[in-house]
Design an enzyme around this catalytic site. Structure first.
Site, short mmCIF file in Angstrom:
data_model
loop_
_atom_site.label_atom_id
_atom_site.label_comp_id
_atom_site.label_asym_id
_atom_site.label_seq_id
_atom_site.Cartn_x
_atom_site.Cartn_y
_atom_site.Cartn_z
N LYS A 60 0.84 -1.20 0.00
CA LYS A 60 0.00 0.00 0.00
C LYS A 60 0.88 1.25 0.00
O LYS A 60 1.90 1.29 0.70
CB LYS A 60 -0.90 -0.03 1.24
CG LYS A 60 -1.69 1.24 1.48
CD LYS A 60 -2.68 1.52 0.36
CE LYS A 60 -3.18 2.96 0.37
NZ LYS A 60 -3.75 3.34 -0.93
N GLY A 61 0.51 2.24 -0.78
CA GLY A 61 1.32 3.45 -0.92
C GLY A 61 1.72 4.06 0.42
O GLY A 61 0.86 4.31 1.27
N GLY A 87 -7.03 8.22 -0.73
CA GLY A 87 -6.24 9.33 -0.17
C GLY A 87 -5.00 8.86 0.56
O GLY A 87 -4.55 9.50 1.51
N CYS A 144 0.33 11.52 -7.35
CA CYS A 144 -0.13 12.32 -6.22
C CYS A 144 0.23 13.80 -6.44
O CYS A 144 1.17 14.12 -7.16
CB CYS A 144 0.47 11.79 -4.93
SG CYS A 144 2.19 11.39 -5.08
N ILE A 205 -0.72 0.99 -15.81
CA ILE A 205 -1.08 2.36 -15.52
C ILE A 205 -1.63 2.48 -14.09
O ILE A 205 -2.17 1.52 -13.54
CB ILE A 205 -2.17 2.88 -16.51
CG1 ILE A 205 -3.43 2.01 -16.47
CG2 ILE A 205 -1.62 2.98 -17.90
CD1 ILE A 205 -4.62 2.57 -17.22
N ASN A 206 -1.52 3.69 -13.57
CA ASN A 206 -2.25 4.02 -12.36
C ASN A 206 -3.70 4.28 -12.79
O ASN A 206 -4.04 4.14 -13.97
CB ASN A 206 -1.63 5.25 -11.68
CG ASN A 206 -1.79 5.19 -10.17
OD1 ASN A 206 -2.87 4.81 -9.68
ND2 ASN A 206 -0.76 5.53 -9.44
N THR A 280 -7.51 -4.67 -8.86
CA THR A 280 -8.95 -4.77 -8.59
C THR A 280 -9.43 -6.23 -8.56
O THR A 280 -10.32 -6.56 -7.76
CB THR A 280 -9.72 -3.96 -9.66
OG1 THR A 280 -9.22 -2.60 -9.59
CG2 THR A 280 -11.21 -3.96 -9.40
C1 LIG Z 1 -8.47 0.89 -3.76
C2 LIG Z 1 -7.25 1.20 -4.57
C3 LIG Z 1 -6.13 1.77 -3.95
C4 LIG Z 1 -4.97 2.06 -4.69
N1 LIG Z 1 -3.88 2.60 -4.06
C5 LIG Z 1 -2.73 2.81 -4.76
C6 LIG Z 1 -1.56 3.29 -4.10
O1 LIG Z 1 -1.53 3.47 -2.87
N2 LIG Z 1 -0.45 3.51 -4.86
C7 LIG Z 1 -0.43 3.28 -6.21
O2 LIG Z 1 0.60 3.48 -6.86
N3 LIG Z 1 -1.53 2.80 -6.86
C8 LIG Z 1 -2.67 2.56 -6.16
N4 LIG Z 1 -3.77 2.05 -6.80
C9 LIG Z 1 -3.70 1.77 -8.25
C10 LIG Z 1 -3.42 0.28 -8.52
O3 LIG Z 1 -2.18 -0.11 -7.97
C11 LIG Z 1 -3.43 -0.02 -10.04
O4 LIG Z 1 -2.45 0.78 -10.67
C12 LIG Z 1 -4.77 0.27 -10.70
O5 LIG Z 1 -5.84 -0.07 -9.83
C13 LIG Z 1 -4.95 -0.45 -12.05
O6 LIG Z 1 -4.89 -1.86 -11.90
P1 LIG Z 1 -6.20 -2.79 -11.67
O7 LIG Z 1 -7.22 -2.41 -12.72
O8 LIG Z 1 -5.71 -4.20 -11.79
O9 LIG Z 1 -6.72 -2.48 -10.31
C14 LIG Z 1 -4.95 1.77 -6.08
C15 LIG Z 1 -6.07 1.19 -6.70
C16 LIG Z 1 -7.21 0.90 -5.96
C17 LIG Z 1 -8.39 0.25 -6.65
#
Ligand SMILES: Cc1cc2nc3c(=O)[nH]c(=O)nc-3n(C[C@H](O)[C@H](O)[C@H](O)COP(=O)(O)O)c2cc1C
Length: 317
Positions: A60-61, A87, A144, A205-206, A280
């Site tokens: 987690k970030g 956040g 961010c 991607i983020n 996800t």
């Molecule tokens: C609930 C949630 C929290 C996330 N928190 C972070 C984070 O703390 N740092 C980060 O780089 N990406 C964060 N992400 C982005 C994911 O790491 C990922 O890049 C993004 O969800 C796309 O992949 P996915 O479709 O498989 O979820 C978050 C995504 C979700 C859904």
């Protein structure tokens, strides 16, 4: 929190055709548990064998100081996806190193520190604080806001993205993976800028910025107004972006965005991703990563590949 089951520790490689090395980090399979959807990993230890089923964990970030995250609703379901505005709730880098990392590093799985900061110097502090035994590399979140630049995300401009990369590189000897934002006009320009700044790899991607509205109250559903979209809805966009970046850079890429199955993961590798990350999907099925690895291995067997990496960038046009 689920108590880790030590009997699950196992150093064998289930699928030899899936074992990879990414930015010098050896992984048992090419699937990284994405940051933010896998907690610190320990939360999933009751569902998966962390030492066996998962290629690497991006935690987690983390930020320099503890954060409570955003007020109000933080998650909204959408058609084929999820909007979130957590956040960056986290206990802060020092608490993580003191309390969580000692347990996490008893598992045989590489840990990536996913780091964020409100200013460039903070990234240097994060790199220094987290360059410790048990951390295999950095995933640098530049989606961010930069408080010194009117809250504009570091990742939307090539120069600020490169500046963060140089700062992290100056404070660690560990591999630095820059995580790109899709909310930009020209992602290739940003990818090239971080490559020139010394990034060892790129992850992408983020989440894509979006919003949801409650028509009854006429108010936004998310407490923070806007949130990041993830899940299957973003996959076609993510694939296109990975393909464009893979044509332009020579550093390795971790591709993600909506991967739910082994087939999705293979699509990302064909587009040019060296490894993938799954986020996800683990919110829907906590065992998703083990299933996706199994499905990737089945693909490798069915296609008679020597190794899954044989398909990287193998898209036929
Ligand atoms: C609930 C949630 C929290 C996330 N928190 C972070 C984070 O703390 N740092 C980060 O780089 N990406 C964060 N992400 C982005 C994911 O790491 C990922 O890049 C993004 O969800 C796309 O992949 P996915 O479709 O498989 O979820 C978050 C995504 C979700 C859904």
């Amino acid at each position: 929190m689920v108590t880790p089951d030590k009997d699950m520790n196992n150093t064998s490689t289930a699928y030899p055709k899936l074992a990879v090395e990414f930015c010098g980090i050896p992984m048992k399979n090419p699937i990284v548990a994405a940051s933010g959807t896998f907690g610190f990993g320990l939360e999933y230890a009751g569902y998966l064998d962390l030492s066996h089923d998962v290629g690497a964990i991006s935690v987690k970030g983390l930020t320099p100081e503890p954060r409570h995250g955003n007020k109000g609703t933080r998650i909204a379901e959408t058609a084929s996806g999820v909007l979130n505005c957590i956040g960056l709730e986290n206990p802060g880098a020092e608490t993580f190193v003191r309390d969580t990392l000692p347990v996490l590093k008893t598992y045989d799985v590489p840990i990536l520190a996913n780091i964020s900061s409100a200013d460039v110097d903070g990234y240097g502090y994060m790199a220094e604080t987290l360059s410790v035994d048990g951390i295999a590399g950095f995933e640098v979140n530049i989606s961010c806001p930069n408080v010194k630049n009117g809250g504009m995300a570091f990742g939307v401009q090539a120069e600020s993205a490169a500046e963060v990369c140089r700062m992290v590189k100056a404070h660690t000897d560990l591999p630095v993976i820059m995580k790109l934002s899709p909310n930009v006009t020209n992602i290739v320009e940003i990818a090239k800028a971080v490559e020139d700044a010394g990034a060892d790899g790129i992850s992408m991607i983020n989440t894509l910025l979006g919003m949801a509205i409650d028509v009854r109250t006429r108010r936004p559903i998310l407490g923070n107004l806007y949130g990041g979209l993830s899940g299957p809805a973003v996959k076609p966009v993510a694939l296109r972006l990975v393909h464009q970046v893979a044509q332009a850079v020579s550093i390795p890429i971790m591709g993600m965005g909506g991967i739910m199955t082994g087939t999705d993961a293979v699509e990302f590798m064909l587009a040019g991703a060296d490894i993938v990350s799954v986020g996800t999907a683990t919110m829907v099925d906590p065992t998703a990563i083990a299933r996706i690895a199994k499905e990737m291995n089945e693909y490798a067997e069915a296609e008679e590949l020597t190794h899954i990496s044989d398909i990287v960038g193998g898209l036929r046009i």
